[in-house]
Design an enzyme around this catalytic site. Structure first.
Site, mmCIF file in Angstrom:
data_model
loop_
_atom_site.group_PDB
_atom_site.id
_atom_site.type_symbol
_atom_site.label_atom_id
_atom_site.label_comp_id
_atom_site.label_asym_id
_atom_site.label_seq_id
_atom_site.Cartn_x
_atom_site.Cartn_y
_atom_site.Cartn_z
ATOM 1 C CB SER A 180 8.266 20.969 -18.235
ATOM 2 O OG SER A 180 6.897 20.963 -17.872
ATOM 3 C CG ASP A 188 7.624 16.181 -11.249
ATOM 4 O OD1 ASP A 188 6.509 16.187 -11.814
ATOM 5 O OD2 ASP A 188 8.582 16.839 -11.693
ATOM 6 C CG HIS A 226 6.861 17.335 -15.130
ATOM 7 N ND1 HIS A 226 7.428 17.991 -14.057
ATOM 8 C CD2 HIS A 226 6.623 18.288 -16.072
ATOM 9 C CE1 HIS A 226 7.542 19.296 -14.337
ATOM 10 N NE2 HIS A 226 7.056 19.487 -15.556
#
Length: 347
Positions: free
Chosen positions: A36, A314, A317
């Site tokens: 990610s 978040d 991340h």
């Protein structure tokens, strides 16, 4: 405090401006493998919780939400710009036409080196499958350029970037109720397994023409908000795992360089050495957006306005501002790898 923050923001902008100037494309193509931290849309159509193609992700990206797990651009976007690319490298899910001659981003949110890592969140494109996708692209490049010899000559000049492994710990080894890894292996045995598998994948890339390969170590996994929010402190065992992985990966890079003398492999771990306070990042243990149970941003919620002061967007991340600094630190280490690759890309 406001004056100090403004001064630090000016320092951040000045630091970035000296790097992000228009220049010639330094490599003909750029291939990206990872999770990610690099995904730019490959998870959008998968059946998974690990997707970010909704507000407030992408609030600072020109096109809005794209599937990047950040408020804006991610490290590989900035690296592409530093390498002279006019546009971001497209995700595998959206490649078409001659785009593949400029490179492809295969990264997938929640993906790991191992097939099973991250699957608790739903589907993802693990590293071995990313390699399978690259084989598809390689075959298309062979056809476009008129044979494997010409294709490999072209690909020899390209840059390959591999940043993966965190989900093999936080979404596998350290979830004993869902995965058996920690009951079967010690941390060192498990890490050795990851490095062996990763090395096998890198050797496959070499067979298909990769000669300039960047391998990225893991940051401080135990210091992300998902874990520090429990008691305000970093989780030592998570950080020890990341440190062990990075050390073993660094050693493996030396082994690969000795084995494949026609290639250059570079280990980087820029995130571990960033002096974030110097650039005005004042919030390191709290996410910028309100998060749901799985740690991602709540859909359509308004994030914090001072995003350049936050390390994390978040609970897992980082923000665009941190991605930018990591890219600059990474590029400084990558430059020796690409400085002789000045041949113009094929049209």
């Amino acid at each position: 405090m406001a004056i100090k923050t403004k001064a630090l923001l000016v320092l951040l902008v000045a630091t970035c401006m000296q790097y992000f100037a228009n220049g010639e494309q330094q490599v003909p193509c750029f291939f990206i493998f990872g999770d990610s931290l690099s995904d730019n849309g490959n998870n959008n159509n998968l059946q998974t919780q690990a997707k970010s193609n909704y507000n407030p992700y992408g609030i600072d990206f020109p096109n809005g939400p794209t599937g990047r797990f950040s408020n804006g651009r991610v490290t590989v976007d900035f690296l592409a710009e530093l390498l002279g690319f006019k546009e971001p490298v497209p995700p595998y899910a959206n490649t078409s036409g001659s785009d593949i001659l400029k490179g492809v981003n295969y990264a997938s949110g929640a993906a790991g080196i191992l097939l099973e890592s991250g699957k608790r969140l739903g589907d993802n494109i693990h590293l071995e499958k990313q390699l399978r996708n690259h084989r598809v692209i390689y075959s298309r490049i062979v056809r476009k350029l008129g044979g494997s010899r010409k294709a490999k000559e072209y690909l020899n000049k390209c840059l390959y970037y591999v940043n993966i492994g965190s989900n093999d710990y936080i979404n596998n080894f350290f979830l004993p109720d869902l995965y058996t890894s920690s009951r079967i292996f010690t941390l060192e045995q498990y890490t050795n397994r990851l490095i062996r598998r990763l090395s096998e994948n890198i050797k496959e890339l070499h067979e298909s023409g990769a000669r300039k390969v960047v391998l990225v170590g893991l940051g401080a996994l135990g210091c992300i908000p998902r874990f520090t929010s429990r008691n305000g402190s970093c989780v030592d065992e998570f950080n020890e795992a990341a440190f062990l992985f990075s050390n073993k990966l660094n050693s493996e890079v030396n082994t690969l360089n000795n084995k494949f003398t026609d290639s250059s492999f570079i280990f980087i771990n820029s995130s571990s050495a960033l002096d974030l306070e110097k650039f005005g990042f004042t919030v390191a243990d709290t996410p910028c957006c309100r998060t749901r149970e799985d740690g991602q941003c709540v859909r359509n919620e308004t994030p914090c306005p001072n995003r350049n002061e936050y390390v994390f967007y978040d609970e897992f991340h980082i923000t665009e501002a941190v991605h930018r600094l990591i890219a600059i630190g990474s590029y400084d280490q990558i430059k020796p790898l690409v400085q002789h690759s000045t041949n113009p890309p094929l049209q």
